[in-house]
Design a protein around this motif. Structure first.
Motif, PDB file in Angstrom:
ATOM      1  N   TYR A  66     -25.527 103.740 -75.502  1.00 61.81           N
ATOM      2  CA  TYR A  66     -25.725 104.569 -76.685  1.00 61.81           C
ATOM      3  C   TYR A  66     -25.197 103.841 -77.920  1.00 61.81           C
ATOM      4  O   TYR A  66     -24.352 102.949 -77.835  1.00 61.81           O
ATOM      5  N   ALA A  67     -25.743 104.239 -79.077  1.00 59.02           N
ATOM      6  CA  ALA A  67     -25.326 103.629 -80.344  1.00 59.02           C
ATOM      7  C   ALA A  67     -25.632 104.598 -81.474  1.00 59.02           C
ATOM      8  O   ALA A  67     -26.524 105.448 -81.378  1.00 59.02           O
ATOM      9  N   ALA A  68     -24.881 104.466 -82.565  1.00 61.58           N
ATOM     10  CA  ALA A  68     -25.112 105.302 -83.751  1.00 61.58           C
ATOM     11  C   ALA A  68     -24.681 104.504 -84.984  1.00 61.58           C
ATOM     12  O   ALA A  68     -23.715 103.724 -84.929  1.00 61.58           O
ATOM     13  N   ARG A  69     -25.385 104.715 -86.070  1.00 59.60           N
ATOM     14  CA  ARG A  69     -25.101 103.980 -87.301  1.00 59.60           C
ATOM     15  C   ARG A  69     -24.828 104.964 -88.434  1.00 59.60           C
ATOM     16  O   ARG A  69     -25.514 105.972 -88.588  1.00 59.60           O
ATOM     17  N   TYR A  70     -23.821 104.624 -89.250  1.00 57.97           N
ATOM     18  CA  TYR A  70     -23.426 105.479 -90.368  1.00 57.97           C
ATOM     19  C   TYR A  70     -23.201 104.621 -91.613  1.00 57.97           C
ATOM     20  O   TYR A  70     -22.903 103.430 -91.530  1.00 57.97           O
ATOM     21  N   SER A  71     -23.317 105.271 -92.748  1.00 58.41           N
ATOM     22  CA  SER A  71     -22.883 104.674 -94.000  1.00 58.41           C
ATOM     23  C   SER A  71     -21.580 105.349 -94.386  1.00 58.41           C
ATOM     24  O   SER A  71     -21.526 106.580 -94.546  1.00 58.41           O
ATOM     25  N   VAL A  72     -20.543 104.532 -94.516  1.00 58.52           N
ATOM     26  CA  VAL A  72     -19.211 105.063 -94.783  1.00 58.52           C
ATOM     27  C   VAL A  72     -18.696 104.435 -96.075  1.00 58.52           C
ATOM     28  O   VAL A  72     -18.356 103.248 -96.103  1.00 58.52           O
ATOM     29  N   ALA A  73     -18.653 105.223 -97.139  1.00 59.97           N
ATOM     30  CA  ALA A  73     -18.143 104.749 -98.438  1.00 59.97           C
ATOM     31  C   ALA A  73     -18.782 103.426 -98.842  1.00 59.97           C
ATOM     32  O   ALA A  73     -18.114 102.518 -99.319  1.00 59.97           O
ATOM     33  N   GLY A  74     -20.095 103.326 -98.617  1.00 56.58           N
ATOM     34  CA  GLY A  74     -20.815 102.126 -99.025  1.00 56.58           C
ATOM     35  C   GLY A  74     -20.894 101.040 -97.979  1.00 56.58           C
ATOM     36  O   GLY A  74     -21.608 100.059 -98.161  1.00 56.58           O
ATOM     37  N   ASP A  75     -20.140 101.167 -96.872  1.00 57.55           N
ATOM     38  CA  ASP A  75     -20.199 100.192 -95.790  1.00 57.55           C
ATOM     39  C   ASP A  75     -21.071 100.730 -94.666  1.00 57.55           C
ATOM     40  O   ASP A  75     -21.163 101.940 -94.438  1.00 57.55           O
ATOM     41  N   ASP A  76     -21.711  99.794 -93.936  1.00 56.12           N
ATOM     42  CA  ASP A  76     -22.512 100.163 -92.775  1.00 56.12           C
ATOM     43  C   ASP A  76     -21.717  99.904 -91.509  1.00 56.12           C
ATOM     44  O   ASP A  76     -21.245  98.783 -91.272  1.00 56.12           O
ATOM     45  N   VAL A  77     -21.574 100.948 -90.690  1.00 51.68           N
ATOM     46  CA  VAL A  77     -20.768 100.884 -89.476  1.00 51.68           C
ATOM     47  C   VAL A  77     -21.635 101.283 -88.290  1.00 51.68           C
ATOM     48  O   VAL A  77     -22.376 102.265 -88.360  1.00 51.68           O
ATOM     49  N   ILE A  78     -21.547 100.510 -87.221  1.00 50.13           N
ATOM     50  CA  ILE A  78     -22.249 100.846 -85.982  1.00 50.13           C
ATOM     51  C   ILE A  78     -21.216 101.147 -84.892  1.00 50.13           C
ATOM     52  O   ILE A  78     -20.258 100.392 -84.690  1.00 50.13           O
ATOM     53  N   TYR A  79     -21.457 102.275 -84.225  1.00 50.94           N
ATOM     54  CA  TYR A  79     -20.674 102.639 -83.045  1.00 50.94           C
ATOM     55  C   TYR A  79     -21.564 102.456 -81.829  1.00 50.94           C
ATOM     56  O   TYR A  79     -22.780 102.701 -81.888  1.00 50.94           O
TER      57      TYR A  79
END
Length: 669
Positions: free
Chosen positions: A113-126
């Protein structure tokens, strides 16, 4: 596998971390798959599958821009095979089989599994996975592909893959040894510029062919990571960790035994890859952490379906309404276009939109970029509107818009659909005429035309060029007889034309001289220039019902007034009273007076010779006439030149009166 730090990633060289992946408050990295405070894998599962029964929840994530959740259908399915199935090799070399056998239980993946977010202008993948058994050392990797990588059909004795590596694909390799107590983590990116591995690669060096090492670490447990960690990972610390989806390990447990569940996160922006969009991901197990290790099991799936779409709508020049047609007006028509960009699989993205206009549709159509490319990002307020385009010719025009993505993995998009076309319609100029006055036969009749509401002709550059020359063509004047169909005959040219150059209130006048009296009608027809589509022809008084266009050719009336005139003359007969004297010879002298007693000044004084045998009659030849009532008296004498005859002296012998009563005037009607 014991509780241990299994993912340790240091900052990309020289790049300070902006957001700690373990405490962003958007996703839980807490060693289990079920939501407590923030998003967790059970919500990723539901967002991807839509199945509450499968995922144990009916709620999706709160803002993930891309998610992936894949279940291995059966044990020993999708297993790497063949010597080319290694990470430094492009995907076209990879092969796989189902039910191949020989796969160690500790390397058998059940879910990924994977998920992607935008956090305060940064791109983070879990990302995360769970496996069939936790006994023994294990090595795993996660690939994030920009291309839509997926399994495909037979390839020789095995099966192949679709898609290829792109520079910037991310590989995270983790080593679980000593029951998980030791973990060595390396982050690579696909780089076709790497021809071979450096002798002792460090961050920034080529770690292998096509693989550039970004960083290596063994000290980044999410449970103890610092406030600014760019990455971390962990496994479930105890047996019995609940699984929100159906799970059964080798020992028959339906919950995760210690170390069977693994999750981690990485800040892509910290390694300069925040602008990449990943279309697919794969979790893999491997024989070692070496880049040339033999790959074993894998679970692969789509990740957010990175894509872009562009929808557009033609608009009027004021951008106040959709546009399907517009008049050419005075020679230049204006229009705009609207565009809306939608991007999936990536929360932050950028690019430009270039608007273009094509037309007029036909063999001479051209395509012109309208305005400069418009920068757009996820923060842009859509729809965006193009600059105005002006066209100088009627016809059909079609907008198109092209999105040029500057975010790797986000594809470009175009739209030139049916909502993009509009028609520019021609104008019908107003033609009015005014005939001259009625005339007398033998004189010319005339007509003058007014032409208004014309459009200029097409310019040399039809789109965003200057207007063309004034409307051309001719106005033809025709003089018809009373029946409105028979051409008038006479002196001059009929019909006759004058040249047109735009609006003019006084074309003409033209004239023609009919050869007969009667009622006539002028008719006028405007014909545009042959190469002028902007103006339509028009006719005035085609049915001869405009009285202002009717003229009459008349005759002049006559009158007759009678007035009597008389011519006073006198006549005498001279004779000899006896014969034997011979012929008469001599003259008679006539004196005529305008009186009754031969007084006054004579109005006739004439001497007439007499000769011949007796008797002889002679008279005056007066030519002076009189038109009023008068009394006339005459005095005559005879002078004989024949000695045998006597002369007669002047004697007032006669008087007469003349009365004139004129009869008045007669008219021709």
């Amino acid at each position: 596998m014991g509780c241990a730090s299994i993912l340790g990633l240091a900052f990309f060289q020289g790049m300070p971390a902006a957001n700690a992946v373990h405490d962003t408050s958007v996703f839980e990295l807490d060693g289990n798959a079920t939501r407590t405070v923030s998003d967790d894998w059970n919500e990723v599962c539901f967002q991807k599958t839509g199945s509450a029964a499968t995922c144990g929840t009916n709620v999706g994530t709160n803002g993930a821009s891309a998610v992936g959740w894949v279940s291995e259908p059966v044990l020993n399915s999708s297993i790497f095979t063949g010597g080319g199935s290694k990470d430094p090799q492009n995907i076209s070399s990879w092969l796989w089989k189902d039910e191949a056998g020989g796969l160690p239980d500790k390397d058998n993946l059940l879910h990924a599994y994977a998920a992607r977010y935008s956090v305060a202008g940064d791109d983070v993948i879990y990302f995360g996975s769970d496996r069939y058994d936790n006994s023994g050392d294990a090595q795993t990797g996660f690939w994030f592909f920009q291309d839509a990588v997926a399994t495909s059909g037979p390839k020789g004795s095995a099966f192949g893959f679709t898609g290829l590596h792109m520079n910037g694909d991310v590989l995270v390799v983790s080593d679980f040894s000593n029951g998980g107590a030791t973990s060595t983590i390396s982050v690579y990116t696909w780089d076709s510029g790497c021809a071979k591995a450096a002798a002792k690669p460090k961050a920034g060096d080529c770690g292998d062919v096509n693989l550039r090492l970004q960083e290596t670490s063994n000290a980044a447990n999410c449970a103890s990571a610092g406030a600014n960690d760019s990455f971390c990972g962990l496994v479930n610390p105890t047996n019995g960790t609940a699984s929100p989806w159906s799970f059964k390990d080798k020992s028959g447990n339906t919950s995760f035994a210690q170390g069977e569940f693994y999750e981690g996160g990485i800040n892509l922006s910290d390694i300069g890859l925040g602008d990449r969009c990943f279309s697919a991901f794969s979790s893999e197990t491997r024989s070692s952490t070496s880049t040339t290790a033999t790959l074993k099991d894998f679970v692969m799936g789509g990740f957010g379906n990175c894509g872009s779409s562009l929808t557009t709508q033609a608009r009027n020049a004021a951008d106040s309404a959709d546009l399907t047609s517009v008049s050419i007006g005075t020679g230049l028509a204006s229009a705009k276009d609207r565009a809306t960009i939608s991007v999936t699989g990536k929360a932050t993205w950028g690019g430009t939109v270039q608007f273009s206009l094509h037309g007029p549709v036909g063999p001479t159509a051209t395509t012109v970029n309208v305005g400069s490319a418009v920068p757009v990002t996820q923060a842009t307020s859509f729809p965006i509107t193009s600059a105005a385009a002006t066209v100088s010719s009627v016809g059909q025009y079609c907008w198109s818009a092209a999105f040029d993505s500057s975010t790797q993995g986000v594809p470009d998009a175009v739209d030139d659909g049916t909502n993009e076309c509009f028609t520019v319609d021609p104008v019908t100029p107003a033609l009015d005429t005014s005939a001259g006055d009625d005339v007398v036969l033998g004189h010319a009749v005339s007509d003058t035309a007014s032409l208004t509401g014309t459009a200029t002709q097409p310019g040399t550059t039809v789109i965003n060029g200057a207007a063309g020359p004034a409307a051309g063509g001719t106005i033809q004047f025709t003089l018809l007889k009373a029946d409105c169909s028979t051409l008038a005959t006479g002196t001059g040219t009929n019909p006759q034309s004058v040249s047109v150059s735009g609006d003019n209130a006084s074309y003409g006048p033209v004239s023609f001289t009919p050869d007969a009296t009667g009622t006539y009608h002028w008719k006028a027809v405007y014909t545009p220039a042959s190469a002028d589509p902007n103006n339509l022809g028009s006719t005035h008084n085609g049915s001869c019902d405009d009285t202002d266009e009717t003229v009459v050719v008349n005759t002049i009336p006559t009158s007759l007034t009678s007035a009597q005139r008389y011519l006073p003359n006198d006549r005498v007969t001279v004779s000899a009273d006896a014969s034997g004297g011979g012929n008469l010879a001599g003259s008679v002298h006539f004196l005529g007076y305008e009186s009754n007693d031969c007084s006054g000044t004579p109005i006739v004084d004439q001497t007439v010779n007499v000769s011949g045998a007796s008797p002889q009659t002679v008279g005056t030849t007066n030519t002076t006439t009189f038109s009023t009532s008068s009394t006339i008296s005459w005095k005559v004498d005879f002078t004989s030149t024949n000695g045998a005859h006597r002369s007669i002296g002047a004697t007032c012998l006669e008087a007469s009166s003349v009365t004139i009563d004129n009869g008045g005037t007669a008219h021709s009607g």
